[in-house]
Motif scaffolding. Structure first.
Motif, PDB file in Angstrom:
ATOM      1  N   THR A 123       3.185 -43.449  -7.118  1.00 11.71           N
ATOM      2  CA  THR A 123       1.743 -43.290  -7.175  1.00 11.71           C
ATOM      3  C   THR A 123       1.176 -43.487  -5.779  1.00 11.71           C
ATOM      4  O   THR A 123       1.469 -44.477  -5.121  1.00 11.71           O
ATOM      5  N   PHE A 124       0.401 -42.527  -5.343  1.00 11.41           N
ATOM      6  CA  PHE A 124      -0.242 -42.627  -4.044  1.00 11.41           C
ATOM      7  C   PHE A 124      -1.702 -43.008  -4.233  1.00 11.41           C
ATOM      8  O   PHE A 124      -2.222 -43.006  -5.340  1.00 11.41           O
ATOM      9  N   SER A 125      -2.361 -43.311  -3.137  1.00 14.47           N
ATOM     10  CA  SER A 125      -3.771 -43.682  -3.186  1.00 14.47           C
ATOM     11  C   SER A 125      -4.589 -42.597  -3.867  1.00 14.47           C
ATOM     12  O   SER A 125      -4.329 -41.412  -3.688  1.00 14.47           O
ATOM     13  N   PRO A 126      -5.598 -43.023  -4.632  1.00 15.13           N
ATOM     14  CA  PRO A 126      -6.456 -42.027  -5.282  1.00 15.13           C
ATOM     15  C   PRO A 126      -7.334 -41.312  -4.256  1.00 15.13           C
ATOM     16  O   PRO A 126      -7.557 -41.823  -3.161  1.00 15.13           O
ATOM     17  N   PRO A 127      -7.847 -40.136  -4.615  1.00 18.67           N
ATOM     18  CA  PRO A 127      -8.734 -39.435  -3.696  1.00 18.67           C
ATOM     19  C   PRO A 127     -10.017 -40.248  -3.460  1.00 18.67           C
ATOM     20  O   PRO A 127     -10.460 -40.975  -4.337  1.00 18.67           O
ATOM     21  N   VAL A 128     -10.571 -40.125  -2.271  1.00 21.86           N
ATOM     22  CA  VAL A 128     -11.843 -40.770  -1.943  1.00 21.86           C
ATOM     23  C   VAL A 128     -12.721 -39.694  -1.293  1.00 21.86           C
ATOM     24  O   VAL A 128     -12.781 -39.577  -0.071  1.00 21.86           O
ATOM     25  N   PRO A 129     -13.387 -38.868  -2.118  1.00 28.31           N
ATOM     26  CA  PRO A 129     -14.156 -37.741  -1.583  1.00 28.31           C
ATOM     27  C   PRO A 129     -15.219 -38.151  -0.560  1.00 28.31           C
ATOM     28  O   PRO A 129     -15.471 -37.434   0.396  1.00 28.31           O
ATOM     29  N   GLY A 130     -15.838 -39.307  -0.747  1.00 28.29           N
ATOM     30  CA  GLY A 130     -16.886 -39.753   0.170  1.00 28.29           C
ATOM     31  C   GLY A 130     -16.404 -39.927   1.603  1.00 28.29           C
ATOM     32  O   GLY A 130     -17.180 -39.866   2.541  1.00 28.29           O
ATOM     33  N   TYR A 131     -15.110 -40.143   1.780  1.00 24.95           N
ATOM     34  CA  TYR A 131     -14.523 -40.293   3.114  1.00 24.95           C
ATOM     35  C   TYR A 131     -13.689 -39.090   3.509  1.00 24.95           C
ATOM     36  O   TYR A 131     -12.969 -39.120   4.504  1.00 24.95           O
ATOM     37  N   GLY A 132     -13.736 -38.036   2.709  1.00 23.72           N
ATOM     38  CA  GLY A 132     -12.972 -36.837   3.029  1.00 23.72           C
ATOM     39  C   GLY A 132     -11.476 -37.024   2.864  1.00 23.72           C
ATOM     40  O   GLY A 132     -10.680 -36.332   3.479  1.00 23.72           O
ATOM     41  N   PHE A 133     -11.079 -37.972   2.014  1.00 21.71           N
ATOM     42  CA  PHE A 133      -9.661 -38.236   1.791  1.00 21.71           C
ATOM     43  C   PHE A 133      -9.265 -37.616   0.459  1.00 21.71           C
ATOM     44  O   PHE A 133      -9.600 -38.136  -0.598  1.00 21.71           O
TER      45      PHE A 133
END
Length: 63
Positions: A2-12
């Motif tokens: 499992t990788f880090s979840p997406p963080v759209p607010g930071y463009g990740f």
């Protein structure tokens, strides 16, 4: 894995298989002792971060 979840607010968007990520040496050692250590890119690792003998680290080496 499992990788880090997406963080759209930071463009990740999200890490995916094949992406590189950082892991501190002590976390890697804990995962190794638990039998679940990830592969490592030895050429991107600092020699002072070695927490195991070289032969152990080379077992997990990514070309």
């Amino acid at each position: 894995m499992t990788f880090s979840p997406p963080v759209p607010g930071y463009g990740f968007p999200r890490l995916k298989a094949g992406d590189g990520c950082y892991r501190c040496a002590l976390q890697w050692r804990e995962t190794h002792e638990a039998g679940a250590a990830p592969k490592i890119k030895v050429s991107a690792s600092h020699e002072r971060a070695a927490v195991h003998p070289e032969d152990v680290l080379l077992t997990y080496r990514i070309a």
